[in-house]
Design an enzyme around this catalytic site. Structure first.
Site, PDB file in Angstrom:
ATOM      1  N   ASP A 169       0.846  -1.190   0.000  1.00  0.00           N
ATOM      2  CA  ASP A 169       0.000   0.000   0.000  1.00  0.00           C
ATOM      3  C   ASP A 169       0.883   1.242   0.000  1.00  0.00           C
ATOM      4  OD1 ASP A 169      -2.969   0.864   0.450  1.00  0.00           O
ATOM      5  OD2 ASP A 169      -1.794   2.122   1.798  1.00  0.00           O
ATOM      6  N   ASN A 177      -1.845  12.754  -3.937  1.00  0.00           N
ATOM      7  CA  ASN A 177      -2.799  13.173  -4.963  1.00  0.00           C
ATOM      8  C   ASN A 177      -3.293  14.602  -4.725  1.00  0.00           C
ATOM      9  OD1 ASN A 177      -2.912  11.065  -6.785  1.00  0.00           O
ATOM     10  ND2 ASN A 177      -4.493   9.955  -5.664  1.00  0.00           N
ATOM     11  N   HIS A 182      -3.873  14.203  -9.525  1.00  0.00           N
ATOM     12  CA  HIS A 182      -4.155  12.796  -9.819  1.00  0.00           C
ATOM     13  C   HIS A 182      -3.342  12.246 -10.989  1.00  0.00           C
ATOM     14  CE1 HIS A 182      -7.417  12.065  -6.941  1.00  0.00           C
ATOM     15  NE2 HIS A 182      -7.683  13.354  -7.082  1.00  0.00           N
ATOM     16  N   ASP A 186      -1.257   8.906 -10.803  1.00  0.00           N
ATOM     17  CA  ASP A 186      -1.325   7.776 -11.740  1.00  0.00           C
ATOM     18  C   ASP A 186       0.069   7.321 -12.162  1.00  0.00           C
ATOM     19  OD1 ASP A 186      -4.050   7.877 -11.593  1.00  0.00           O
ATOM     20  OD2 ASP A 186      -4.356   8.828 -13.552  1.00  0.00           O
ATOM     21  N   GLU A 213      -4.644   2.337  -4.422  1.00  0.00           N
ATOM     22  CA  GLU A 213      -3.176   2.368  -4.345  1.00  0.00           C
ATOM     23  C   GLU A 213      -2.613   1.103  -3.709  1.00  0.00           C
ATOM     24  OE1 GLU A 213      -4.608   4.660  -0.633  1.00  0.00           O
ATOM     25  OE2 GLU A 213      -5.319   4.191  -2.644  1.00  0.00           O
TER      26      GLU A 213
END
Length: 554
Positions: A169, A177, A182, A186, A213
């Site tokens: 994680d 983010n 974002h 990504d 994530e």
């Protein structure tokens, strides 16, 4: 070249078909059904040509077996036969055949039909493979994980090799983010997916995007010591990407926390149970500071996990140390703590807490009294060395809530989770029994039974008790079907004193006594429950108990 498997006991037929197809495909041959099934599993051909009339195991039996095996059920099967009756053809199609080729063989027909069905199979596999990929990272998605892992788990059970699962994680990903955007987020996920894939040592190992994530890695046949080394290598590889992360409080670059476990699964064990443990290990890795690997949990040595028991007496423990007995039990303080834990998933208004803590009382400056009580509670927990004591109770915007950001294990939550999992239709009875037994072991008594009862507790007590009774009845039913009478005897003896009016438990108890040849004891138990029901409720035993009574007297 793709592989095609021919299963036929005739050497002449095998030779003719091999000559027709050898230029376009790799051809494997088998002369009996049993060996053909084995090769289909090992070689994964794109198509099987299967004779119907063979000794020992005919083509119909072979296709039945192939369609029952996960790894071979989707492989197209074309029957090769001299049978031309409609009944045989209909039977073949109903069992899953895609086509028939009639003897003697016409090379043009053979090539055309094999090509049509093999091309269709490959196209379908390509579409399925695309559906199994995560659109962002290009690695397997959750659907891919579900399908692939289920097969590998069964293999690990049958072949008894080690199975490792680990969850990764991204630490402080929401903050990343929010700060960088974002699109940058990504890119982080794509970089991590590539890095993890590149650092997996074996072809059989694989990584999938589990959710958001979070990534899951599966290692097959890797023992625990080596799996731990791999996990640490993955964690370090992500850190070595040196992706800036100014919002992280543990490092100014992107890091991951990893929870994992290695085991050699046995028959009846459930993959979901392993993943639950792995998820818990990840939870602990996050709570212990992040950017680390957690593989095992030693409760006695871990002083960062708060263990809360609410089934039976209310207890709080840190590691192997109980703090409940040493805590100054101010009733209001204790009640506030219990209420915040029970309703930890919601923000509780000041007014609601005041009504719970001082029901029907006139309190001068109630909001101030509540604030003072909250402060005293934090200070008491701090003195008792409870981890994160001053941060466990959050006060903001006129509401209070339990801080779920810290590691806290609550027995009633685990009990509920086990009961719900056991109720799923797709699991086997063996798996269901294991889950119910785990749940029953957690149930030390009714919800907060040692606490002075409050109005808000009653519905929660009823809910958990109903789960307990259902788990108890279901466990006894499965044990009855398995004829495990000693276990039934042990369970019934331990619960009948508390659940003394539960006719269902008496039913399994009396039935067990009859089955083990103790009719007099069975009769005594029947008369006992009959007398209690008449005395307390003025009723007679229900029909199933009466039927047992009639059976005793026959």
């Amino acid at each position: 070249m793709e592989r095609i498997l021919i299963i036929d006991d005739s050497v002449a037929n095998i030779k003719i078909l091999s000559n027709i197809l050898a230029k376009d495909y790799k051809v494997s041959i088998c002369k009996n059904g049993k060996e053909g099934i084995k090769q289909a599993i090992e070689q994964a051909p794109i198509l099987i040509l299967l004779d119907i009339i063979m000794p020992e195991m005919d083509g119909f039996e072979v296709i039945k077996k192939l369609k029952s095996i996960d790894s071979t059920k989707d492989i197209p099967v074309i029957f090769i036969t001299s049978l031309t009756d409609d009944e045989s053809e209909e039977r073949g199609f109903s069992l899953g055949a895609v086509d028939y080729i009639i003897k003697p063989f016409n090379p043009i027909i053979v090539k055309a039909r094999v090509k049509a069905h093999s091309d269709l199979y490959l196209y379908r596999k390509e579409i399925e493979n695309l559906a199994m990929l995560d659109g962002l990272t290009g690695i397997g998605n959750r659907r891919s994980y579900d399908r692939h892992t289920d097969i590998e788990w069964k293999k690990a059970i049958s072949k008894q090799y080690a199975f490792t699962a680990m969850l990764l994680d991204v630490d402080y990903f929401k903050q990343y983010n929010d700060y960088y955007g974002h699109l940058k987020g990504d890119e982080v996920l794509k970089n991590i997916a590539r890095t993890v894939s590149k650092n997996l040592p074996n072809k059989s190992d694989y990584v999938c995007r589990y959710s958001g994530e979070k990534f899951i890695v599966i290692l097959l046949g890797t023992e625990k010591e080596e799996a731990l080394i791999i996990a640490e290598k993955l964690r370090q590889a992500v850190e070595n990407l040196n992706i800036p992360h100014s919002q992280s409080t543990i490092a100014k670059k992107v890091t991951v926390s990893i929870g994992g476990m290695t085991k050699s699964p046995k028959e009846g064990e459930v993959l979901d149970d392993l993943i639950d443990i792995v998820d818990r290990h990840l939870y602990w890795a996050k709570g212990m500071g992040k950017n680390r690997v957690v593989w095992e949990y030693n409760r006695a040595k871990d002083h960062s996990i708060i263990e809360i028991s609410m089934l039976g007496d209310f207890k709080i423990a840190i590691g192997d140390k109980s703090i409940t007995s040493t805590m100054n039990r101010s009733k209001k303080m204790w009640l506030m703590l219990q209420y915040l834990i029970v309703f930890k998933d919601k923000e509780i208004t000041q007014q609601e807490l005041i009504e719970v803590l001082w029901p029907g009382e006139e309190v001068e400056k109630p909001n101030y009294a509540l604030k003072t009580l909250s402060y005293r509670l934090r200070e008491t927990l701090q003195k008792l060395q409870v981890p994160y004591a001053r941060e466990l109770i959050v006060q903001s915007g006129g509401t209070y809530h339990w801080n779920k950001g810290y590691i806290c294990r609550i027995d009633c939550n685990e009990f509920e989770r086990l009961c719900k999992k056991a109720d799923k239709e797709e699991i086997t009875k063996v798996q269901r029994l294991i889950l119910y037994k785990k749940a029953l072991k957690l149930y030390k008594g009714d919800f907060l039974q040692g606490t002075v009862p409050e109005q808000w507790m009653f519905s929660t007590q009823t809910y958990y008790h109903s789960l307990y009774i259902k788990a108890l009845h279901s466990t006894l039913k499965i044990l009855q079907e398995q004829e495990k009478y000693e276990e039934i005897h042990s369970i019934c003896r331990s619960v009948l004193q508390k659940e003394q009016f539960d006719e269902e438990i008496y039913y399994y108890f009396i039935d067990m006594l009859i089955k083990i040849g103790k009719p007099q004891e069975a009769l005594k138990a029947y008369k006992h429950i009959k007398a209690m029901l008449h005395k307390e409720f003025g009723t007679q035993p229900y029909e199933k108990l009466t039927e047992l009574y009639n059976e005793i007297n026959q």
